[in-house]
Design a protein around this motif. Structure first.
Motif, PDB file in Angstrom:
ATOM      1  N   ALA A  22       0.397  -7.557 -34.292  1.00  0.00           N
ATOM      2  CA  ALA A  22       0.350  -8.790 -33.509  1.00  0.00           C
ATOM      3  C   ALA A  22       0.749  -8.521 -32.055  1.00  0.00           C
ATOM      4  CB  ALA A  22       1.273  -9.844 -34.121  1.00  0.00           C
ATOM      5  N   LEU A  23       1.809  -7.721 -31.868  1.00  0.00           N
ATOM      6  CA  LEU A  23       2.246  -7.412 -30.508  1.00  0.00           C
ATOM      7  C   LEU A  23       1.206  -6.563 -29.785  1.00  0.00           C
ATOM      8  CD1 LEU A  23       6.022  -6.684 -31.191  1.00  0.00           C
ATOM      9  CD2 LEU A  23       5.086  -8.627 -29.924  1.00  0.00           C
ATOM     10  N   GLY A  24       0.621  -5.593 -30.507  1.00  0.00           N
ATOM     11  CA  GLY A  24      -0.403  -4.759 -29.896  1.00  0.00           C
ATOM     12  C   GLY A  24      -1.612  -5.557 -29.469  1.00  0.00           C
ATOM     13  N   ALA A  25      -1.999  -6.528 -30.293  1.00  0.00           N
ATOM     14  CA  ALA A  25      -3.152  -7.360 -29.959  1.00  0.00           C
ATOM     15  C   ALA A  25      -2.892  -8.201 -28.713  1.00  0.00           C
ATOM     16  CB  ALA A  25      -3.495  -8.261 -31.143  1.00  0.00           C
ATOM     17  N   LEU A  26      -1.621  -8.490 -28.452  1.00  0.00           N
ATOM     18  CA  LEU A  26      -1.263  -9.283 -27.279  1.00  0.00           C
ATOM     19  C   LEU A  26      -0.998  -8.413 -26.053  1.00  0.00           C
ATOM     20  CD1 LEU A  26       1.097 -11.836 -29.061  1.00  0.00           C
ATOM     21  CD2 LEU A  26      -1.189 -12.294 -28.172  1.00  0.00           C
ATOM     22  N   GLY A  27      -1.122  -7.093 -26.234  1.00  0.00           N
ATOM     23  CA  GLY A  27      -0.968  -6.191 -25.094  1.00  0.00           C
ATOM     24  C   GLY A  27       0.442  -5.698 -24.869  1.00  0.00           C
ATOM     25  N   ALA A  28       1.355  -5.945 -25.818  1.00  0.00           N
ATOM     26  CA  ALA A  28       2.740  -5.520 -25.652  1.00  0.00           C
ATOM     27  C   ALA A  28       2.934  -4.116 -26.208  1.00  0.00           C
ATOM     28  CB  ALA A  28       3.681  -6.490 -26.356  1.00  0.00           C
ATOM     29  N   ASP A  29       3.848  -3.378 -25.604  1.00  0.00           N
ATOM     30  CA  ASP A  29       4.178  -2.030 -26.036  1.00  0.00           C
ATOM     31  C   ASP A  29       5.583  -2.050 -26.634  1.00  0.00           C
ATOM     32  OD1 ASP A  29       4.256   0.690 -26.428  1.00  0.00           O
ATOM     33  OD2 ASP A  29       4.649   1.179 -24.327  1.00  0.00           O
ATOM     34  N   ILE A  30       5.716  -1.719 -27.935  1.00  0.00           N
ATOM     35  CA  ILE A  30       7.020  -1.722 -28.602  1.00  0.00           C
ATOM     36  C   ILE A  30       7.789  -0.481 -28.198  1.00  0.00           C
ATOM     37  CG2 ILE A  30       8.222  -1.707 -30.814  1.00  0.00           C
ATOM     38  CD1 ILE A  30       5.785  -3.095 -32.030  1.00  0.00           C
ATOM     39  N   LEU A  31       8.987  -0.685 -27.645  1.00  0.00           N
ATOM     40  CA  LEU A  31       9.819   0.424 -27.200  1.00  0.00           C
ATOM     41  C   LEU A  31      10.962   0.727 -28.159  1.00  0.00           C
ATOM     42  CD1 LEU A  31      10.064  -0.542 -23.424  1.00  0.00           C
ATOM     43  CD2 LEU A  31       8.395   0.956 -24.525  1.00  0.00           C
ATOM     44  N   GLN A  32      11.401  -0.299 -28.905  1.00  0.00           N
ATOM     45  CA  GLN A  32      12.542  -0.097 -29.794  1.00  0.00           C
ATOM     46  C   GLN A  32      12.573  -1.208 -30.833  1.00  0.00           C
ATOM     47  OE1 GLN A  32      16.446   1.399 -28.221  1.00  0.00           O
ATOM     48  NE2 GLN A  32      17.115  -0.673 -28.688  1.00  0.00           N
ATOM     49  N   VAL A  33      13.000  -0.873 -32.051  1.00  0.00           N
ATOM     50  CA  VAL A  33      13.159  -1.856 -33.121  1.00  0.00           C
ATOM     51  C   VAL A  33      14.567  -1.711 -33.687  1.00  0.00           C
ATOM     52  CG1 VAL A  33      12.335  -2.715 -35.340  1.00  0.00           C
ATOM     53  CG2 VAL A  33      10.716  -1.695 -33.713  1.00  0.00           C
ATOM     54  N   THR A  34      15.278  -2.827 -33.835  1.00  0.00           N
ATOM     55  CA  THR A  34      16.616  -2.839 -34.417  1.00  0.00           C
ATOM     56  C   THR A  34      16.613  -3.779 -35.614  1.00  0.00           C
ATOM     57  OG1 THR A  34      17.634  -2.475 -32.252  1.00  0.00           O
ATOM     58  CG2 THR A  34      19.065  -3.276 -34.011  1.00  0.00           C
ATOM     59  N   VAL A  35      16.968  -3.255 -36.766  1.00  0.00           N
ATOM     60  CA  VAL A  35      17.040  -4.070 -37.982  1.00  0.00           C
ATOM     61  C   VAL A  35      18.400  -4.758 -38.020  1.00  0.00           C
ATOM     62  CG1 VAL A  35      16.976  -4.059 -40.492  1.00  0.00           C
ATOM     63  CG2 VAL A  35      15.489  -2.505 -39.209  1.00  0.00           C
ATOM     64  N   LEU A  36      18.397  -6.084 -38.061  1.00  0.00           N
ATOM     65  CA  LEU A  36      19.637  -6.854 -38.085  1.00  0.00           C
ATOM     66  C   LEU A  36      20.004  -7.332 -39.484  1.00  0.00           C
ATOM     67  CD1 LEU A  36      19.180  -9.110 -34.912  1.00  0.00           C
ATOM     68  CD2 LEU A  36      20.456  -6.962 -35.096  1.00  0.00           C
ATOM     69  N   GLU A  37      19.007  -7.624 -40.296  1.00  0.00           N
ATOM     70  CA  GLU A  37      19.318  -8.284 -41.572  1.00  0.00           C
ATOM     71  C   GLU A  37      18.182  -8.069 -42.559  1.00  0.00           C
ATOM     72  OE1 GLU A  37      19.693 -12.936 -42.870  1.00  0.00           O
ATOM     73  OE2 GLU A  37      20.678 -12.322 -41.008  1.00  0.00           O
ATOM     74  N   ARG A  38      18.542  -7.882 -43.820  1.00  0.00           N
ATOM     75  CA  ARG A  38      17.587  -7.804 -44.915  1.00  0.00           C
ATOM     76  C   ARG A  38      18.186  -8.574 -46.093  1.00  0.00           C
ATOM     77  NH1 ARG A  38      14.395  -6.112 -41.798  1.00  0.00           N
ATOM     78  NH2 ARG A  38      13.065  -4.278 -41.845  1.00  0.00           N
ATOM     79  N   GLU A  39      18.013  -9.885 -46.090  1.00  0.00           N
ATOM     80  CA  GLU A  39      18.627 -10.713 -47.117  1.00  0.00           C
ATOM     81  C   GLU A  39      17.712 -11.871 -47.474  1.00  0.00           C
ATOM     82  OE1 GLU A  39      22.471 -12.034 -45.853  1.00  0.00           O
ATOM     83  OE2 GLU A  39      23.307 -10.016 -45.724  1.00  0.00           O
ATOM     84  N   THR A  40      17.949 -12.424 -48.651  1.00  0.00           N
ATOM     85  CA  THR A  40      17.260 -13.644 -49.120  1.00  0.00           C
ATOM     86  C   THR A  40      15.752 -13.577 -48.958  1.00  0.00           C
ATOM     87  OG1 THR A  40      17.535 -14.827 -46.988  1.00  0.00           O
ATOM     88  CG2 THR A  40      19.301 -15.036 -48.602  1.00  0.00           C
ATOM     89  N   GLY A  41      15.197 -12.373 -49.128  1.00  0.00           N
ATOM     90  CA  GLY A  41      13.750 -12.244 -49.090  1.00  0.00           C
ATOM     91  C   GLY A  41      13.143 -12.238 -47.708  1.00  0.00           C
ATOM     92  N   ARG A  42      13.971 -12.281 -46.667  1.00  0.00           N
ATOM     93  CA  ARG A  42      13.436 -12.234 -45.306  1.00  0.00           C
ATOM     94  C   ARG A  42      14.154 -11.144 -44.524  1.00  0.00           C
ATOM     95  NH1 ARG A  42       9.942 -16.167 -44.007  1.00  0.00           N
ATOM     96  NH2 ARG A  42      10.114 -15.724 -41.779  1.00  0.00           N
ATOM     97  N   ALA A  43      13.492 -10.654 -43.495  1.00  0.00           N
ATOM     98  CA  ALA A  43      14.053  -9.648 -42.599  1.00  0.00           C
ATOM     99  C   ALA A  43      14.187 -10.251 -41.208  1.00  0.00           C
ATOM    100  CB  ALA A  43      13.150  -8.422 -42.556  1.00  0.00           C
ATOM    101  N   VAL A  44      15.253  -9.873 -40.521  1.00  0.00           N
ATOM    102  CA  VAL A  44      15.448 -10.278 -39.133  1.00  0.00           C
ATOM    103  C   VAL A  44      15.523  -9.002 -38.300  1.00  0.00           C
ATOM    104  CG1 VAL A  44      16.899 -11.485 -37.472  1.00  0.00           C
ATOM    105  CG2 VAL A  44      16.665 -12.384 -39.796  1.00  0.00           C
ATOM    106  N   ASP A  45      14.617  -8.875 -37.333  1.00  0.00           N
ATOM    107  CA  ASP A  45      14.530  -7.673 -36.518  1.00  0.00           C
ATOM    108  C   ASP A  45      14.468  -8.037 -35.044  1.00  0.00           C
ATOM    109  OD1 ASP A  45      14.246  -5.923 -38.810  1.00  0.00           O
ATOM    110  OD2 ASP A  45      12.182  -6.630 -38.962  1.00  0.00           O
ATOM    111  N   ASP A  46      15.063  -7.176 -34.235  1.00  0.00           N
ATOM    112  CA  ASP A  46      14.945  -7.287 -32.781  1.00  0.00           C
ATOM    113  C   ASP A  46      13.965  -6.232 -32.283  1.00  0.00           C
ATOM    114  OD1 ASP A  46      16.684  -9.375 -32.551  1.00  0.00           O
ATOM    115  OD2 ASP A  46      18.211  -8.314 -31.391  1.00  0.00           O
TER     116      ASP A  46
END
Length: 205
Positions: A22-46
């Motif tokens: 989705a980010l690539g399709a919008l022209g964004a370049d991902i520089l870093q990913v930080t995993v904050l949470e993996r609970e209750t069936g959902r993930a929260v990432d920065d």
């Protein structure tokens, strides 16, 4: 421009790939990913991304919210440098000049924590403040443990300094409230720096 995105999505194989596409399709370049949470069936990432043009946080949020299953919890400008080690840089500075450890930490915390400013508060008085911090600041109740607050337009992280009456406050005006993973990281930084600084406090006669 550099932006930090906080997204919540179903925690299942391929979830991160879905965000990346989705980010690539919008022209964004991902520089870093930080995993904050993996609970209750959902993930929260920065995600720290380089976004082309003059995208605004509101326009980025609108575009990403259209992705099925994704919730955009925050979009805000960032000054962090992906791939750097600011925690270690801070500790090196404190080790070099420990007597100024707390002041050095307060100056560094906004960049470390994705904030706008930080200050050290004791007995209702600002003892040290980073650039852009207010000259005076107060909270009705100061927590005994690290806590996240929302006060007006600011998201606050309030961090007690062990064995002192001091609290360190980090604030940002954009983005989501501070996540508990951010609180834990900042708390450890405050603990380490305060212990290093305490060893070099002058001894009273």
């Amino acid at each position: 421009m550099l932006l930090r995105l906080r997204v919540s999505l179903p925690d299942r194989p391929g979830g991160l790939g879905q965000v990346a596409r989705a980010l690539g399709a919008l022209g964004a370049d991902i520089l870093q990913v930080t995993v904050l949470e993996r609970e209750t069936g959902r993930a929260v990432d920065d995600f720290t991304v380089s976004w082309p043009g003059t995208a605004t946080p509101a326009s980025v949020r609108e575009k990403l919210s259209a992705v099925p299953g994704m919730r955009v919890e925050g979009v805000w400008p960032t000054r962090e440098v992906p791939g750097s080690a600011p925690d270690y840089d801070l500790l090196l500075h404190v080790a070099t000049e420990p007597a100024r450890g707390l002041a050095t930490m307060v100056d560094a915390l906004p960049s470390l924590c994705g904030g706008d400013w930080a200050l050290a508060l004791a007995d209702g008085v600002v003892r040290h403040a980073s650039p852009a911090a207010p000259p005076a600041f107060g909270l009705e109740e100061l927590p005994l443990r690290a806590a996240s607050h929302v006060a007006g337009e600011h998201r606050l992280m309030v961090l007690p300094v062990a064995s002192t009456a001091m609290h360190v406050v980090v604030a940002r005006s954009e983005g989501p409230p501070f996540h508990r993973a951010e609180l834990e990281r900042a708390s450890r930084i405050v603990e380490v720096v305060s212990r290093m600084a305490a060893r070099f406090e002058p001894v009273a006669d």
